[in-house]
Design an enzyme around this catalytic site. Structure first.
Site, PDB file in Angstrom:
ATOM      1  N   ASP A  21       3.758   5.405  -1.785  1.00 12.63           N
ATOM      2  CA  ASP A  21       2.483   4.849  -2.198  1.00 12.63           C
ATOM      3  C   ASP A  21       1.901   5.804  -3.415  1.00 12.63           C
ATOM      4  OD1 ASP A  21       2.269   2.936  -0.690  1.00 12.63           O
ATOM      5  OD2 ASP A  21       1.012   3.775   0.971  1.00 12.63           O
ATOM      6  N   TYR A  63      -2.771  -1.660   3.537  1.00 11.74           N
ATOM      7  CA  TYR A  63      -3.124  -0.656   4.447  1.00 11.74           C
ATOM      8  C   TYR A  63      -4.412   0.251   3.919  1.00 11.74           C
ATOM      9  CZ  TYR A  63       0.218  -1.199   8.027  1.00 11.74           C
ATOM     10  OH  TYR A  63       0.863  -1.527   9.318  1.00 11.74           O
TER      11      TYR A  63
END
EC number: 1.4.3.-
Length: 791
Positions: free
Chosen positions: A401, A490
């Site tokens: 990420d 998320y």
């Protein structure tokens, strides 16, 4: 001794909670306390935190907005010879700046400044330039400085943190897939999917005719990696029904293309996948369709609103749910102080600085307790996820990420829900091209009750007519710094909590939408059915952290104490002969290594300073205490994470600190699994770690066993992981004796009723009661601090 009816109420409640039956005097005290409740005068409101004054300038602070703009202008000056195009006008064959951030300051330069009279280290900008205009296109990182920009400022490759052999350079095929690169593949996608639109329309009542075509009724997504070593590039594209929760409505159709380089004429179809079958050509797909082999058994529900995170009355109602749920408030005001300009905090003996960056979010530096340094740096290094499944998107997907600039996705926290009412909230900023973006109230600090006492003991009782002779209890509390980053589907919640006993707790939680798969009845081994046509995709979350320990200096060791079973004989038990006994084998880890938590937690790991001992002659240190769900990556030899995710393949690792090893990963590593730009495994070269400057790298995370309760979103309750750094002989005794937030209760046994002698140490029990017709809680709005920066 101090006596108050409010305090006696607490004492009576403590007695009533005893395992022994309540006595008459307890009921009497409780009745009297309720009848004559005292008001202590403590306010229940909590205004701004007091101002602290940082002892030094925050050397880790990000570059200012003015510096960002000055660096941008410097780079785009023709005199640099970089031949840059503005990103808004760039094509894949151009050179352009992708982003500007801050260079991680070298520890060797920082310590003389923060620990002595050394100079303030110079500040450098970290710059990523996509160089499509070169004969061999690539992505290159540069360092620009010193700042502010002047006639001494230079630009040079930022190579030293990367050990893969190419420094800060990444092959063009492995660079970040930005909008410019995506635009190259869009015409081929549109052409191929338009050619088979009659098939997708028949199967799914939807088609993809191009992202800008108003008749398109599908969305597309392609994950990472897109290359193995940078010599090729591919995209495995999943199609989904549009909507706010498209992650939960994938269709059973995939397009695979090869798309290397900057020339779209060289791009090609690799194949189509549907029904778990691979079709290399449109003709093969069409033949199967016309033979009736592609019928779809399940359809998505796109009408009922099941994926939305809103109130669902169809689930029923719960008694008393129309009342606001319990919350934490900082009674009487805040017990911590903040220097917002220098990003510095003091709390109950703790002090630390913080900073932020586009890749790593909020990081912590110079963490001290009662003036003694424990950690030089505590920082999240990578948030990784790896999926499994019998279809291209799930089988191929590995996320890092930082690749998506996780720090830019840290956004506003909702007071009373994300964080307690009255939290101290701060803006997080990051550089975007030649400007600076500010995310309001994106980092919040708040103190909360721990939910359990820090320590307690009831003395006496059992052999007397009184349930106890004395009782001591200390209130537990901690100051938490919280951010939440929403990276695509998320939401990651990052907490760092400083407890009053000198422990540090790091917690990560995950919520948000699953990256799901179309439901395949014969593939339950990859996850359960969680909606009409949706299957939860099994995956791992690994969040990697760096903890640069400086326990009373930079000379530290890592002690390992293993529990072992040995057979012993003891002369006072002659009838037993030889019998098993538990012992502790203690040694020092000698060299750098990766390792896992011992089974059954049968080993203790302590970072300590052998040259510093407490009053009892024991080396002073901090223990690594596993918390909830400390895991490592399940698959250790996947082709998608072969060498670019070495940091995720063990629970723990320890290395000797080097300025050239500031990060466990490279943010562009994801697209180089076979030939990484940065290889964490190369950190381990048998260097001695006894009384050296040590860095512990640790992993939090969870194996995400997907479930129907992940609909609409994953719940923070279960998807949680943590670790604690706890003092281990660091002090001469527990760090609770100097806390006044405690109660000491003694039973006067000379009286028939056993009157309570009660000490509150000047910290009265707050009375926060108001008239029933008024609000129960009155709190101030979120306190917002804006950094002093010219925009």
């Amino acid at each position: 001794m101090i006596f108050t009816t409010g305090s006696l109420l607490l004492a009576a409640q403590l007695v009533a909670a005893s395992a022994l039956p309540p006595l008459g005097y307890e009921r009497k005290l409780l009745k009297e306390a309720l009848a004559s409740r005292d008001v202590s005068g403590i306010s229940c409101s909590d205004g701004p935190a007091p101002k602290a004054s940082a002892p030094k300038t925050n050397v880790w602070a990000p570059i200012t907005p003015n510096d960002n703009r000055a660096v941008w202008d410097y780079l785009y000056d023709p005199a640099t010879g970089l031949n840059l195009t503005h990103p808004d006008n760039a094509t894949a064959s151009d050179n352009y700046v992708f982003w500007i951030d801050t260079i991680h300051s070298n520890k060797s330069a920082v310590l003389p400044y923060i620990d002595g009279d050394g100079p303030l280290p110079p500040k450098y900008a970290r710059v990523v330039i996509f160089e499509g205009g070169k004969a061999e296109p690539n992505s290159q990182e540069y360092m620009v400085g010193p700042l502010p920009v002047s006639n001494t400022t230079t630009i040079q490759p930022y190579d030293y943190p990367f050990n893969g052999g190419s420094g800060g350079s990444v092959p063009f095929n492995a660079r970040y897939v930005d909008s410019v690169k995506t635009a190259l593949t869009e015409p081929l996608m549109a052409e191929l999917m338009t050619n088979v639109s009659d098939i997708t329309q028949a199967l799914f009542n939807a088609s993809y005719l191009g992202s800008s075509n108003e008749n398109t009724t599908l969305t597309s997504t392609a994950g990472t990696p897109v290359s193995f070593d940078g010599t090729q590039q591919f995209r495995n594209i999943m199609f989904r029904l549009p909507g706010v929760a498209s992650y939960l409505t994938p269709i059973d159709f995939f397009l695979l293309i090869n798309c290397p380089g900057t020339d779209p004429s060289q791009f090609s179809l690799k194949g189509f996948v549907t029904g778990s079958q691979f079709y290399e050509t449109e003709e093969a797909l069409r033949t199967a369709f016309e033979a009736g082999e592609l019928a779809q058994e399940f359809e998505h529900d796109t009408e009922s609103g099941w994926p939305i995170v809103d109130y669902k009355p169809e689930l029923g109602s719960r008694p008393y749910d129309d009342q606001f749920a319990p919350t934490s408030i900082e009674l009487g005001g805040k017990r911590y102080a903040v220097d917002a300009k220098e990003r510095y905090v003091e709390y109950m003996g703790w002090s630390w600085y913080w900073s932020e960056s586009r890749l790593y979010g909020v990081t912590f530096y110079d963490i001290k307790f009662k003036g003694e340094r424990i950690l030089y740096e505590l920082s999240m290094q990578e948030a990784m996820a790896q999926y499994a499944g019998n279809q291209p998107k799930a089988a191929n997907t590995v996320y890092h990420d930082t690749y998506y600039s996780l720090g830019t996705d840290i956004a506003t926290l909702i007071e009373g829900f994300d964080v307690p009412l009255g939290s101290s909230c701060f803006n997080i900023s990051y550089n975007e091209l030649n400007g600076t973006t500010i995310n309001q109230d994106a980092m919040c600090i708040f103190e909360t009750d721990s939910g359990y006492p820090l320590s307690r003991h009831r003395y006496g009782g059992g052999n007397t007519s009184y349930p106890f002779t004395s009782l001591g209890v200390v209130k537990g509390s901690a100051l938490t710094t919280r951010t939440i980053a929403t990276v695509g589907n998320y939401d990651y919640m990052f907490d760092v909590s400083m407890h009053v006993d000198a422990s540090i707790e790091i917690t990560v939680r995950a919520s948000g939408y699953l990256q799901s798969s179309f439901y395949y009845p014969d593939q339950g081994r990859f996850g359960p059915r969680i909606q009409q046509a949706t299957q939860g995709s099994l995956h791992d979350h690994i969040i990697n952290y760096k903890a640069d320990f400086d326990v009373l200096g930079t000379s530290n060791s890592l002690q390992v104490s293993e529990l072992v079973t040995v057979n012993v004989t003891q002369p006072w038990f002659p009838e037993l002969g030889s019998f098993p006994q538990m012992e502790m084998n203690t040694s020092m880890m000698s060299t750098e290594q990766q390792w896992n938590w011992a089974p059954n937690n049968n080993a203790m790991y302590v970072v300590l300073n052998q040259n510093e001992t407490n009053a009892w002659g024991e080396p002073r240190g901090y223990r690594l205490v596993p918390g909830r769900s400390d895991i490592h990556l399940t698959i250790l030899d996947s082709p998608w994470s072969l060498k670019n995710s070495e940091f995720a393949k063990s629970h723990l690792a320890v290395t000797k600190q080097h300025d050239t090893e500031p990060y466990s990963n490279s943010w562009q590593n994801i697209n180089l699994p076979s030939k990484p730009q940065h290889d964490f495994s190369k950190f381990f070269n048998d260097e001695s770690i006894e009384q050296e400057d040590l860095v512990v790298w640790f992993n939090l995370g969870m194996h995400h066993y997907t479930r129907s309760e992940d609909i609409p979103v994953t719940l923070f309750t279960e998807a949680a992981s943590s670790i604690v750094f706890a003092p281990q002989n660091f002090f001469d005794r527990a760090q609770d004796g100097d806390l006044k937030n405690r109660r000491w209760i003694v039973v006067d046994q000379s009286t028939e009723e056993g009157a309570l002698e009660y000490e509150d140490y000047g910290v009265a029990l707050p009375q926060c009661m108001v008239a029933p017709t008024e609000p129960v809680l009155e709190v101030s709005p979120t306190v917002n601090y804006e950094f002093e920066a010219e925009l």
